[in-house]
Design a protein around this motif. Structure first.
Motif, mmCIF file in Angstrom:
data_model
loop_
_atom_site.group_PDB
_atom_site.id
_atom_site.type_symbol
_atom_site.label_atom_id
_atom_site.label_comp_id
_atom_site.label_asym_id
_atom_site.label_seq_id
_atom_site.Cartn_x
_atom_site.Cartn_y
_atom_site.Cartn_z
ATOM 1 N N GLU A 114 0.827 -1.210 0.000
ATOM 2 C CA GLU A 114 0.000 0.000 0.000
ATOM 3 C C GLU A 114 0.862 1.261 0.000
ATOM 4 O O GLU A 114 0.527 2.259 -0.649
ATOM 5 C CB GLU A 114 -0.931 -0.012 1.209
ATOM 6 C CG GLU A 114 -2.049 -1.042 1.102
ATOM 7 C CD GLU A 114 -2.833 -1.187 2.395
ATOM 8 O OE1 GLU A 114 -4.009 -1.611 2.336
ATOM 9 O OE2 GLU A 114 -2.265 -0.902 3.476
ATOM 10 N N GLN A 134 3.724 1.576 -1.432
ATOM 11 C CA GLN A 134 4.217 1.774 -2.808
ATOM 12 C C GLN A 134 3.140 2.425 -3.669
ATOM 13 O O GLN A 134 3.414 3.357 -4.446
ATOM 14 C CB GLN A 134 4.633 0.440 -3.437
ATOM 15 C CG GLN A 134 5.601 -0.390 -2.616
ATOM 16 C CD GLN A 134 6.690 0.419 -1.952
ATOM 17 O OE1 GLN A 134 7.505 1.058 -2.616
ATOM 18 N NE2 GLN A 134 6.719 0.406 -0.617
ATOM 19 N N ASP A 135 1.913 1.963 -3.538
ATOM 20 C CA ASP A 135 0.816 2.532 -4.342
ATOM 21 C C ASP A 135 0.606 4.010 -4.015
ATOM 22 O O ASP A 135 0.425 4.838 -4.919
ATOM 23 C CB ASP A 135 -0.472 1.750 -4.086
ATOM 24 C CG ASP A 135 -0.436 0.347 -4.670
ATOM 25 O OD1 ASP A 135 0.414 0.085 -5.549
ATOM 26 O OD2 ASP A 135 -1.249 -0.492 -4.231
ATOM 27 N N ARG A 149 3.628 6.132 -5.369
ATOM 28 C CA ARG A 149 3.637 6.239 -6.837
ATOM 29 C C ARG A 149 2.564 7.199 -7.317
ATOM 30 O O ARG A 149 2.806 8.022 -8.206
ATOM 31 C CB ARG A 149 3.445 4.854 -7.452
ATOM 32 C CG ARG A 149 4.632 3.935 -7.274
ATOM 33 C CD ARG A 149 4.307 2.504 -7.676
ATOM 34 N NE ARG A 149 5.390 1.589 -7.313
ATOM 35 C CZ ARG A 149 5.279 0.268 -7.311
ATOM 36 N NH1 ARG A 149 4.117 -0.306 -7.647
ATOM 37 N NH2 ARG A 149 6.308 -0.488 -6.979
ATOM 38 N N GLU A 150 1.389 7.121 -6.719
ATOM 39 C CA GLU A 150 0.317 8.037 -7.111
ATOM 40 C C GLU A 150 0.674 9.471 -6.722
ATOM 41 O O GLU A 150 0.398 10.414 -7.469
ATOM 42 C CB GLU A 150 -0.991 7.619 -6.450
ATOM 43 C CG GLU A 150 -2.190 8.489 -6.829
ATOM 44 C CD GLU A 150 -2.419 8.567 -8.329
ATOM 45 O OE1 GLU A 150 -2.845 9.640 -8.820
ATOM 46 O OE2 GLU A 150 -2.149 7.560 -9.040
ATOM 47 N N GLU A 154 8.890 0.725 -9.820
ATOM 48 C CA GLU A 154 8.128 -0.311 -10.537
ATOM 49 C C GLU A 154 9.000 -1.488 -10.926
ATOM 50 O O GLU A 154 8.508 -2.615 -11.077
ATOM 51 C CB GLU A 154 7.470 0.318 -11.763
ATOM 52 C CG GLU A 154 6.356 1.300 -11.376
ATOM 53 C CD GLU A 154 5.910 2.178 -12.529
ATOM 54 O OE1 GLU A 154 6.644 2.242 -13.546
ATOM 55 O OE2 GLU A 154 4.845 2.805 -12.417
#
Length: 649
Positions: free
Chosen positions: A416, A418-419, A422-423, A500
């Motif tokens: 979570e 990482q998500d 990145r966003e 990524e």
């Protein structure tokens, strides 16, 4: 016994040539020399000799030398880099205009500056020079060519009788001679005698503070790898093995450069796949786990343009700053100054949103501004006003969330985190590059103005000691850099690609590191996630601290060790702090001695002094403070030399 600092009578030897020794030949040193040459003839035409001492090439100096990785770049656009005064300058000396880095590259390509570059010896630099535009982010090696050309241009303009000698050496000490002149001993054993010494040493590291010394000792005891704060171009990264987990603490420019060197510098490749950048690992990269207090990288550089009306500053100007400073006997930055700064930042942001993108708001700019005048920049009244007038919640600016975007997140899993990161990075890139988000540029422009207004009151005598240490000594500059001095946008695209590809893992905010004797390893925790990370390698990715008394530069260090000068101490009834800086006179930038007097023959420019510092080069047409300081010291030195020239010279 006469005071050896007091200038004696003119030397009777008619062959005496007044001499200046400049300690430091990087951008600050050669910038000072350009101002010296520009002002020279106003003070007479007697011969003058200048010795420049630096172990690195004069012009680029240490940080911008040619001999470093071609992967490292400036975090400034080529059009935003100049070494020249221009029509905006309020310096007392004459303006001597010249090209910005972008203009220099354009003129070099056109053959208008035939001696501009030796890039034909380096195919990569020749290609960069060919393609460089105003909105390009140049490599540090190309910047080194610009600085070298700037210095050679200055040497080509030396008046008759003015000579310059460069010494690829390091100054070890500076001492007063009985006649008032200065004896400069070099590391090689050579001795120079000067009528005036100018310290232009730029950024220098110091002995590691106790925290980092303890980590070095811990790593040595247990066979671990620890890299304390350092200059990127000088770091040895060979201790970090392929595939090895490496903790990185910090997410500013030094951390971004580190990721470049541990990724692409290890043979990986970035490839553009449609609109996305992808990373192809070489297999020689370590596994990087990165976090910081904020947990996010500095905001990327802005490349969008304003489309609305640019308002005049309304809530924080130099005049308002002076009023605030004068109204508080105990001036505190966070309590008295920052609320006005914040109001001005919001003003710049919303002015561009309302005038540049009226389809995204419910009322006119004038209507919003009239109500905005009365709101608290951190209060619920501002949130209500934004909710009523700004249609998209994503367009509403909350400065507290903007500063600490991960604060509300707790207990996330590693995936979570990482998500979320990145966003966040994708959103930051959009807000800094796309025309529909030009309000972010309005914020940036207001921040630049506010920075200048803060500079105008830095010398106020009524700052509290705590505020000088906490805010002026670090917090405010860190906040400014987080918003305005981040990496180029393409670097954040590359960080996304590294993430990524599994080379980089984001840890989140509130990062703390424990040197665990039980685990014989470094243990990392964050407030964003409950997961604990244990590694055998740690990098503290920021620039080393600068303290004059423990400086790695012996000439600076000897000022304190000899007792000639003291590090600045700020104190009041509730707080005492040693800033580690060299006190200089605010007006002349002469070195302040231990007894409080100003040395008549020593001047100092740079980040290690108590004088405001905003970089050795600057954006064009901004009346750069560094150029004004260079000019003031050049004129002060010329005036001093005029007083020691023999009457018959």
């Amino acid at each position: 016994m006469p005071d050896p600092r007091v200038p004696g009578p003119p030397v009777p030897d008619e062959t005496h040539v007044p001499t200046v020794v400049v300690l430091g030949g990087g951008p600050r040193g050669v910038g000072w020399l350009e101002r010296f040459v520009a002002n020279r003839l106003e003070f007479g035409d007697a011969p003058v000799h200048i010795d420049i001492v630096d172990p690195f090439p004069v012009g680029p100096g240490r940080l911008w030398r040619y001999d470093q990785s071609p992967l490292l770049k400036l975090n400034s656009l080529a059009e935003d880099v100049t070494m020249f005064t221009d029509e905006s300058s309020t310096a007392e000396g004459p303006v001597d205009a010249g090209p910005s880095l972008a203009e220099w590259a354009r003129d070099a390509r056109a053959g208008l500056i035939p001696d501009a570059t030796a890039a034909d010896l380096d195919p990569d630099l020749a290609a960069e020079l060919h393609d460089l535009g105003p909105k390009s982010f140049p490599t540090r090696r190309l910047q080194s060519l610009y600085l070298d050309w700037f210095h050679r241009r200055t040497l080509g303009r030396l008046p008759a009788g003015t000579t310059v000698t460069a010494h690829l050496d390091r100054a070890a000490s500076v001492d007063d001679l009985p006649d008032g002149r200065q004896e400069v001993r070099l590391a090689s054993g050579e001795t120079l005698v000067a009528d005036v010494v100018v310290y232009t040493l730029g950024h220098s590291a110091s002995d590691a503070p106790p925290e980092h010394q303890a980590l070095v000792s811990f790593a040595d005891r247990h066979g671990l790898a620890y890299l304390p704060p350092s200059f990127t171009a000088d770091t040895d990264l060979s201790a970090f093995e392929p595939g090895e987990p490496v903790l990185v603490r910090g997410f500013g420019l030094a951390a971004v450069d580190l990721l470049v060197l541990l990724g692409e510098g290890r043979g990986g490749r970035f490839e553009r796949d449609g609109g996305r950048v992808r990373y192809r690992p070489s297999g020689r990269e370590p596994r990087i786990l990165i976090g910081s207090r904020r947990g996010v990288p500095y905001h990327s550089k802005i490349t969008s343009t304003l489309v609305g009306e640019r308002p005049e500053p309304r809530y924080f100007t130099p005049a308002i700053a002076q009023e605030i400073a004068g109204a508080h006997p105990r001036l505190d930055f966070l309590e008295h100054v920052f609320p006005a700064v914040a109001k001005e930042l919001l003003h710049g942001y919303y002015a561009e949103l309302f005038t540049g993108h009226p389809e995204r708001v419910a009322v006119s700019w004038e209507s919003f501004r009239d109500r905005f005048d009365a709101v608290d920049p951190f209060g619920d009244d501002l949130r209500r006003l934004a909710a009523e007038t700004v249609l998209d919640p994503a367009d509403r600016l909350d400065l507290e969330a903007f500063d600490r975007p991960l604060t509300a997140l707790r207990g996330l899993t590693r995936a979570e985190v990482q998500d979320v990161l990145r966003e966040y990075i994708r959103d930051d890139l959009a807000r800094r590059t796309l025309p529909e988000h030009s309000a972010t540029l309005g914020l940036f422009q207001s921040l630049l103005g506010a920075f200048g207004a803060v500079l105008s009151i830095l010398d106020s005598p009524n700052w509290t000691a705590l505020s000088r240490e906490r805010d002026l000594g670090g917090g405010w500059l860190s906040y400014f850099s987080y918003i305005a001095s981040g990496p180029p946008g393409p670097r954040l695209e590359e960080i996304l690609a590294l993430s990524e590809a599994g080379v980089v893992t984001f840890l989140g905010a509130g990062l703390t590191i424990e040197a665990s004797e039980d685990a014989r390893a470094f243990v990392a925790r964050t407030t964003t996630s409950d997961e604990v990370v244990t590694t055998r390698a740690l990098v503290d990715a920021w620039l080393p601290s600068e303290r004059v008394g423990t400086s790695e530069n012996p000439a600076l260090r000897s000022l304190v060790e000899s007792g000639a000068a003291l590090e600045q101490v700020v104190a009041d009834a509730s707080h005492t702090s040693n800033t580690g800086k060299l006190p200089v006179d605010p007006a002349s930038l002469g070195v302040v001695l231990a007894d409080g007097s100003v040395h008549p023959r020593r001047f100092a420019l740079g980040p290690y002094t108590t004088s405001p510092f905003v970089g050795a080069f600057s954006r064009p047409r901004t009346n750069a403070l560094s150029f004004r300081q260079n000019d003031a010291v050049a004129r002060a030195v010329l005036a001093r030399l005029a007083s020691v020239v023999p009457a018959s010279a």
